[in-house]
Design a protein around this motif. Structure first.
Motif, PDB file in Angstrom:
ATOM      1  N   THR A 177       0.838  -1.196   0.000  1.00  0.00           N
ATOM      2  CA  THR A 177       0.000   0.000   0.000  1.00  0.00           C
ATOM      3  C   THR A 177       0.875   1.250   0.000  1.00  0.00           C
ATOM      4  N   LEU A 178       0.506   2.220  -0.836  1.00  0.00           N
ATOM      5  CA  LEU A 178       1.269   3.462  -0.876  1.00  0.00           C
ATOM      6  C   LEU A 178       0.994   4.307   0.367  1.00  0.00           C
ATOM      7  N   LEU A 179      -0.275   4.550   0.664  1.00  0.00           N
ATOM      8  CA  LEU A 179      -0.676   5.341   1.827  1.00  0.00           C
ATOM      9  C   LEU A 179      -1.177   4.375   2.897  1.00  0.00           C
ATOM     10  N   ASP A 180      -0.291   3.920   3.727  1.00  0.00           N
ATOM     11  CA  ASP A 180      -0.602   2.821   4.642  1.00  0.00           C
ATOM     12  C   ASP A 180      -1.236   3.333   5.938  1.00  0.00           C
ATOM     13  N   ASN A 181      -2.414   3.929   5.797  1.00  0.00           N
ATOM     14  CA  ASN A 181      -3.167   4.427   6.951  1.00  0.00           C
ATOM     15  C   ASN A 181      -4.529   3.740   6.960  1.00  0.00           C
ATOM     16  N   PRO A 182      -4.789   2.856   7.913  1.00  0.00           N
ATOM     17  CA  PRO A 182      -6.045   2.082   7.915  1.00  0.00           C
ATOM     18  C   PRO A 182      -7.285   2.925   8.161  1.00  0.00           C
ATOM     19  N   HIS A 183      -7.122   4.181   8.574  1.00  0.00           N
ATOM     20  CA  HIS A 183      -8.274   5.030   8.870  1.00  0.00           C
ATOM     21  C   HIS A 183      -8.795   5.769   7.636  1.00  0.00           C
ATOM     22  N   ILE A 184      -8.115   5.640   6.507  1.00  0.00           N
ATOM     23  CA  ILE A 184      -8.593   6.278   5.277  1.00  0.00           C
ATOM     24  C   ILE A 184      -9.838   5.538   4.794  1.00  0.00           C
ATOM     25  N   ASP A 185     -10.959   6.248   4.704  1.00  0.00           N
ATOM     26  CA  ASP A 185     -12.184   5.584   4.265  1.00  0.00           C
ATOM     27  C   ASP A 185     -12.940   6.382   3.202  1.00  0.00           C
ATOM     28  N   SER A 186     -12.285   7.357   2.589  1.00  0.00           N
ATOM     29  CA  SER A 186     -12.929   8.130   1.528  1.00  0.00           C
ATOM     30  C   SER A 186     -11.855   8.735   0.633  1.00  0.00           C
ATOM     31  N   ALA A 187     -12.284   9.174  -0.551  1.00  0.00           N
ATOM     32  CA  ALA A 187     -11.349   9.831  -1.465  1.00  0.00           C
ATOM     33  C   ALA A 187     -10.813  11.118  -0.861  1.00  0.00           C
TER      34      ALA A 187
END
Length: 299
Positions: free
Chosen positions: A175-185
């Motif tokens: 994953t490029l942006l390895d943040n599990p809290h990302i849930d939208s564009a």
């Protein structure tokens, strides 16, 4: 979190005129979508519903449905049509056969991907906007066979992958942006511009891998820039970010590059659709390893 702006913005007269024109076109599209939805609900009936469909057809002939399709489908008519629905499972392939545009000139694998994309979003018109480069399927099959790394822009895209099949093929994922809290564009875009660590990860992961961008349009734009400047060359880019200005621009830029791609000529996209494309390409490789339909004249 997205919030409405409390203070009105000064609007250029031309922009105001274009906004009004857009709202007019949007209302026309809504009316057409209502008509299309009514037609889909009728034409998409499977064989188990044909007895009530025949009765409904007789009623529609009396209602001059050719000119008033949406309004002709009254509540009583829908109740009659829906009466047979609880008695059997829905047969999706029958509906797709009736509703999809003519795809006879497309390679079999491409048609399979398009069919699953339509089923994933429920919008038959999507098939009209999806674009495959001429070498996309070939690149996908060769790269997946070699056990490549699949790179997603955010964790949600990777989470939607068919990981058992990909493991069978010897593939890995990152994953490029390895943040599990990302849930939208919107979250993905914000994280992308705040996280400086993506520069090195993009350089390390670009060359020879399959990229799936399903959220952040800026990721696709920077990936295109990396390709143009010789940082690396992905084996395939599935470019389906979400957005209304940046995303279409990034997709147009992708289609101008000499790199295999799957994308859309619109704002349509999303992480689920990006994963559907990759999953079906992997499934077709396992199920039909000797298929060469994509090498014919149709592609």
């Amino acid at each position: 979190m997205l919030v409405a702006q409390s203070q009105p913005m000064a609007v250029d007269p031309l922009l105001d005129q274009l906004q009004k024109q857009y709202q007019t076109v949007l209302q026309q599209m809504i009316k057409l979508r209502q008509t299309a939805t009514a037609l889909e609900g009728f034409i998409g009936r499977d064989q188990a519903c044909q007895s009530v469909q025949a009765e409904a057809l007789a009623q529609l002939r009396q209602l001059a449905a050719e000119t008033e399709t949406a309004t002709a489908f009254t509540e009583d008519l829908w109740q009659q049509l829906d009466a047979a629905v609880p008695d059997h499972p829905e047969h999706f392939q029958e509906a797709l056969f009736r509703l999809l545009p003519d795809l006879s000139q497309r390679p079999e694998i491409e048609v399979d991907v398009l069919s699953h994309l339509v089923l994933a979003c429920g919008d038959v018109s999507l098939a009209t906007f999806v674009r495959f480069s001429s070498d996309a399927i070939k690149a996908a099959r060769e790269t997946l066979s070699a056990g490549c790394t699949i790179v997603g822009d955010v964790p949600a895209v990777i989470a939607a992958l068919d990981q058992p099949r990909l493991t069978h093929l010897g593939c890995q994922w990152a994953t490029l942006l390895d943040n599990p809290h990302i849930d939208s564009a919107a979250d993905a875009e914000q994280q992308f511009w705040q996280d400086n660590g993506w520069h090195q990860r993009l350089r390390d992961l670009t060359d020879g891998n399959i990229w799936m961008v399903g959220y952040a349009p800026s990721v696709l734009m920077k990936l295109c820039e990396a390709i143009e400047t010789g940082v690396g060359r992905p084996a395939l880019v599935i470019g389906l970010p979400i957005g209304f200005s940046h995303a279409p621009a990034a997709k147009r830029r992708l289609m101008q590059l000499s790199v295999p791609y799957v994308t859309t000529e619109s704002a349509l996209g999303g992480g689920l659709l990006a994963a559907v494309v990759l999953n079906r390409l992997a499934a077709s490789l396992i199920e039909k390893p000797d298929c060469h339909c994509y090498l014919g004249e149709a592609n």
